[in-house]
Design a protein around this motif. Structure first.
Motif, PDB file in Angstrom:
ATOM      1  N   THR A   2       0.531  -0.850  -0.433  1.00  0.00           N
ATOM      2  CA  THR A   2       0.066  -0.275   0.264  1.00  0.00           C
ATOM      3  C   THR A   2       0.661   1.325   0.156  1.00  0.00           C
ATOM      4  OG1 THR A   2      -0.143   0.014   2.672  1.00  0.00           O
ATOM      5  CG2 THR A   2      -1.640  -1.323   1.059  1.00  0.00           C
ATOM      6  N   ARG A   3       2.490   1.323  -0.081  1.00  0.00           N
ATOM      7  CA  ARG A   3       2.994   2.230   0.158  1.00  0.00           C
ATOM      8  C   ARG A   3       3.680   2.673  -1.216  1.00  0.00           C
ATOM      9  NH1 ARG A   3       6.781  -0.047   4.834  1.00  0.00           N
ATOM     10  NH2 ARG A   3       6.834  -1.610   3.513  1.00  0.00           N
ATOM     11  N   THR A   4       3.942   1.513  -1.685  1.00  0.00           N
ATOM     12  CA  THR A   4       3.890   1.371  -2.939  1.00  0.00           C
ATOM     13  C   THR A   4       3.267   1.953  -3.990  1.00  0.00           C
ATOM     14  OG1 THR A   4       5.048  -0.216  -3.445  1.00  0.00           O
ATOM     15  CG2 THR A   4       6.347   1.368  -2.530  1.00  0.00           C
ATOM     16  N   ARG A   5       1.860   1.193  -3.888  1.00  0.00           N
ATOM     17  CA  ARG A   5       1.244   1.034  -4.820  1.00  0.00           C
ATOM     18  C   ARG A   5       1.132  -0.238  -5.104  1.00  0.00           C
ATOM     19  NH1 ARG A   5      -4.232   2.793  -2.252  1.00  0.00           N
ATOM     20  NH2 ARG A   5      -4.361   3.412  -4.585  1.00  0.00           N
ATOM     21  N   GLU A   6       1.503  -0.932  -5.675  1.00  0.00           N
ATOM     22  CA  GLU A   6       1.709  -1.880  -6.540  1.00  0.00           C
ATOM     23  C   GLU A   6       2.120  -2.944  -6.106  1.00  0.00           C
ATOM     24  OE1 GLU A   6       6.908  -0.044  -7.282  1.00  0.00           O
ATOM     25  OE2 GLU A   6       6.557  -2.355  -5.844  1.00  0.00           O
ATOM     26  N   VAL A   7       0.999  -3.752  -7.061  1.00  0.00           N
ATOM     27  CA  VAL A   7       0.291  -5.568  -7.258  1.00  0.00           C
ATOM     28  C   VAL A   7       1.365  -5.810  -7.933  1.00  0.00           C
ATOM     29  CG1 VAL A   7      -1.457  -7.183  -7.276  1.00  0.00           C
ATOM     30  CG2 VAL A   7      -2.123  -4.518  -6.254  1.00  0.00           C
ATOM     31  N   SER A   8       2.215  -6.751  -6.660  1.00  0.00           N
ATOM     32  CA  SER A   8       2.489  -7.992  -7.660  1.00  0.00           C
ATOM     33  C   SER A   8       1.758  -9.649  -8.138  1.00  0.00           C
ATOM     34  CB  SER A   8       3.774  -8.615  -7.054  1.00  0.00           C
ATOM     35  OG  SER A   8       4.350  -7.693  -6.923  1.00  0.00           O
ATOM     36  N   VAL A   9       1.769 -10.054  -8.892  1.00  0.00           N
ATOM     37  CA  VAL A   9       1.534 -11.547  -9.427  1.00  0.00           C
ATOM     38  C   VAL A   9       2.163 -13.009  -9.669  1.00  0.00           C
ATOM     39  CG1 VAL A   9      -0.986 -13.186 -10.277  1.00  0.00           C
ATOM     40  CG2 VAL A   9      -0.798 -10.448  -9.332  1.00  0.00           C
ATOM     41  N   GLY A  10       2.200 -13.568  -9.225  1.00  0.00           N
ATOM     42  CA  GLY A  10       3.757 -14.794  -9.541  1.00  0.00           C
ATOM     43  C   GLY A  10       4.569 -13.476  -9.958  1.00  0.00           C
ATOM     44  N   GLY A  11       5.258 -12.917  -9.571  1.00  0.00           N
ATOM     45  CA  GLY A  11       6.422 -12.624 -10.221  1.00  0.00           C
ATOM     46  C   GLY A  11       6.562 -11.451 -10.317  1.00  0.00           C
ATOM     47  N   SER A  12       4.861 -11.044 -11.490  1.00  0.00           N
ATOM     48  CA  SER A  12       5.010  -9.606 -12.006  1.00  0.00           C
ATOM     49  C   SER A  12       4.646  -8.858 -11.517  1.00  0.00           C
ATOM     50  CB  SER A  12       3.990 -10.160 -13.317  1.00  0.00           C
ATOM     51  OG  SER A  12       4.412 -11.383 -14.332  1.00  0.00           O
ATOM     52  N   THR A  13       5.013  -7.405 -11.518  1.00  0.00           N
ATOM     53  CA  THR A  13       4.476  -6.138 -10.473  1.00  0.00           C
ATOM     54  C   THR A  13       3.849  -5.896 -10.988  1.00  0.00           C
ATOM     55  OG1 THR A  13       6.609  -6.281  -9.463  1.00  0.00           O
ATOM     56  CG2 THR A  13       5.475  -4.316  -9.432  1.00  0.00           C
ATOM     57  N   PHE A  14       2.745  -4.965 -11.402  1.00  0.00           N
ATOM     58  CA  PHE A  14       1.746  -3.977 -11.951  1.00  0.00           C
ATOM     59  C   PHE A  14       1.703  -2.849 -11.039  1.00  0.00           C
ATOM     60  CE2 PHE A  14       0.591  -8.646 -12.322  1.00  0.00           C
ATOM     61  CZ  PHE A  14       0.488  -8.389 -13.850  1.00  0.00           C
ATOM     62  N   THR A  15       1.932  -1.253 -12.042  1.00  0.00           N
ATOM     63  CA  THR A  15       1.863   0.113 -11.369  1.00  0.00           C
ATOM     64  C   THR A  15       0.868   0.952 -11.916  1.00  0.00           C
ATOM     65  OG1 THR A  15       4.085   0.343 -12.311  1.00  0.00           O
ATOM     66  CG2 THR A  15       4.209  -0.540 -10.531  1.00  0.00           C
ATOM     67  N   ASN A  16      -0.001   0.148 -12.660  1.00  0.00           N
ATOM     68  CA  ASN A  16      -0.714   0.685 -13.310  1.00  0.00           C
ATOM     69  C   ASN A  16      -1.631   1.119 -13.124  1.00  0.00           C
ATOM     70  OD1 ASN A  16      -0.815  -2.299 -14.620  1.00  0.00           O
ATOM     71  ND2 ASN A  16      -1.840  -0.741 -16.909  1.00  0.00           N
ATOM     72  N   LEU A  17      -2.675   0.215 -12.247  1.00  0.00           N
ATOM     73  CA  LEU A  17      -3.817   0.692 -11.377  1.00  0.00           C
ATOM     74  C   LEU A  17      -4.457   1.849 -10.864  1.00  0.00           C
ATOM     75  CD1 LEU A  17      -3.586  -2.785  -9.494  1.00  0.00           C
ATOM     76  CD2 LEU A  17      -3.860  -2.249 -12.079  1.00  0.00           C
ATOM     77  N   THR A  18      -5.377   2.030 -11.334  1.00  0.00           N
ATOM     78  CA  THR A  18      -6.029   3.255 -11.088  1.00  0.00           C
ATOM     79  C   THR A  18      -6.656   3.018  -9.632  1.00  0.00           C
ATOM     80  OG1 THR A  18      -8.099   2.650 -10.424  1.00  0.00           O
ATOM     81  CG2 THR A  18      -7.777   3.926 -13.492  1.00  0.00           C
ATOM     82  N   PRO A  19      -6.900   4.523  -8.349  1.00  0.00           N
ATOM     83  CA  PRO A  19      -6.884   4.306  -6.594  1.00  0.00           C
ATOM     84  C   PRO A  19      -7.782   3.472  -6.489  1.00  0.00           C
ATOM     85  CG  PRO A  19      -6.203   6.393  -7.864  1.00  0.00           C
ATOM     86  CD  PRO A  19      -6.412   5.908  -8.668  1.00  0.00           C
ATOM     87  N   ARG A  20      -8.918   3.605  -7.415  1.00  0.00           N
ATOM     88  CA  ARG A  20     -10.190   2.604  -7.371  1.00  0.00           C
ATOM     89  C   ARG A  20      -9.861   1.030  -8.002  1.00  0.00           C
ATOM     90  NH1 ARG A  20     -14.148   6.738  -8.374  1.00  0.00           N
ATOM     91  NH2 ARG A  20     -14.819   7.496  -5.942  1.00  0.00           N
ATOM     92  N   GLU A  21      -9.129   0.891  -8.737  1.00  0.00           N
ATOM     93  CA  GLU A  21      -8.537  -0.205  -9.353  1.00  0.00           C
ATOM     94  C   GLU A  21      -8.154  -1.008  -7.661  1.00  0.00           C
ATOM     95  OE1 GLU A  21      -8.457   0.191 -13.716  1.00  0.00           O
ATOM     96  OE2 GLU A  21      -6.655  -0.096 -12.918  1.00  0.00           O
ATOM     97  N   PHE A  22      -6.922   0.213  -7.499  1.00  0.00           N
ATOM     98  CA  PHE A  22      -5.877  -1.044  -6.202  1.00  0.00           C
ATOM     99  C   PHE A  22      -6.476  -0.911  -5.567  1.00  0.00           C
ATOM    100  CE2 PHE A  22      -3.267   0.182  -2.573  1.00  0.00           C
ATOM    101  CZ  PHE A  22      -2.438  -0.762  -3.308  1.00  0.00           C
TER     102      PHE A  22
END
Length: 245
Positions: free
Chosen positions: A159-179
């Motif tokens: 939640t500090r970097t607003r990053e989501v990782s799935v299976g080793g792949s990191t996603f930083t392109n989520l909108t605030p509500r998607e995150f």
């Protein structure tokens, strides 16, 4: 003070909105799609208000363009009141929509609601020097704004970097509500949420839209972080959504 860009070709609407918006924000008005495209890249905007029907380029096209490169909150103004039109606006990346005619006070309330949610979600008050975030939130773990890292299986959320990782792949392109949606689901992996519960938790009690908004955001989220072989967010028919087992 907020920095707002308003893209509206009807100058009478702009003059109606001006005194209300300028009490709360620094506001720039432009009137065509081409002007908007130039201004979008000219400054850092806190929120953009787009009319659907514009000369040169539609609000839908601009919405897609904005969302392809940035997470700036977007409110779409439209005279199209049909459900399919509203869903198209949301699928194009808008955070909210308002059907014309509308009250300037209603628009102002929605701006404040979106910005309040956005500021909470982006963790503006977080201590970036902290090496480890403290445990916080409600007993059932549903406080989506707690400052911490957490995971379920190979889905990791920071939640500090607003990053989501799935299976080793990191996603930083989520909108605030998607995150916020994926954060809530990962915190509660066994729980089935109704659309109403997701609206209350992620959009807040003061959201004016309908429950189909949730479906649109879930669809976008699946596209961004899922694969055809792996649907991360499962539909529970007749109820709502939950994280995959």
């Amino acid at each position: 003070m907020m920095n707002l860009l308003v893209v509206e070709d009807d100058r009478s609407v702009c003059e109606m909105l001006r005194p209300f918006l300028e009490r709360e924000a620094q506001v720039t008005f432009v009137h065509t799609g081409n002007e908007a495209e130039t201004m979008i890249d000219a400054e850092q905007w806190d929120l953009i208000i787009l009319d659907w029907m514009l000369p040169n380029r539609s609000g839908i096209e601009l919405c897609r363009m904005i969302r392809s490169t940035r997470e700036t909150p977007i409110i779409l103004l439209t005279a199209r009141g049909e459900e399919n039109d509203r869903l198209l606006g949301l699928e194009s990346g808008a955070d909210d929509y308002i059907t014309k005619p509308f009250s300037p006070l209603e628009l102002l309330a929605r701006i404040k609601a979106i910005m309040r949610r956005y500021r909470l979600g982006t963790g503006k008050a977080a201590d970036s020097q902290s090496a480890a975030a403290p445990e916080s939130g409600s007993p059932d773990g549903s406080d989506i704004n707690a400052e911490e890292r957490f995971h379920y299986k190979d889905i990791r959320v920071d939640t500090r970097t607003r990053e989501v990782s799935v299976g080793g792949s990191t996603f930083t392109n989520l909108t605030p509500r998607e995150f916020d949606l994926i954060s809530l689901l990962v915190r509660n992996p066994k729980r089935v949420f109704t659309r109403e519960q997701l609206l209350e938790s992620v959009w807040g009690y003061d959201f004016y839209g309908d429950e189909r908004t949730v479906d649109v955001h879930i669809k976008r989220l699946r596209t961004k972080i899922g694969t055809p072989e792996r649907i991360l967010i499962a539909t529970v028919w007749g109820v709502g959504y939950k994280l995959e087992e």
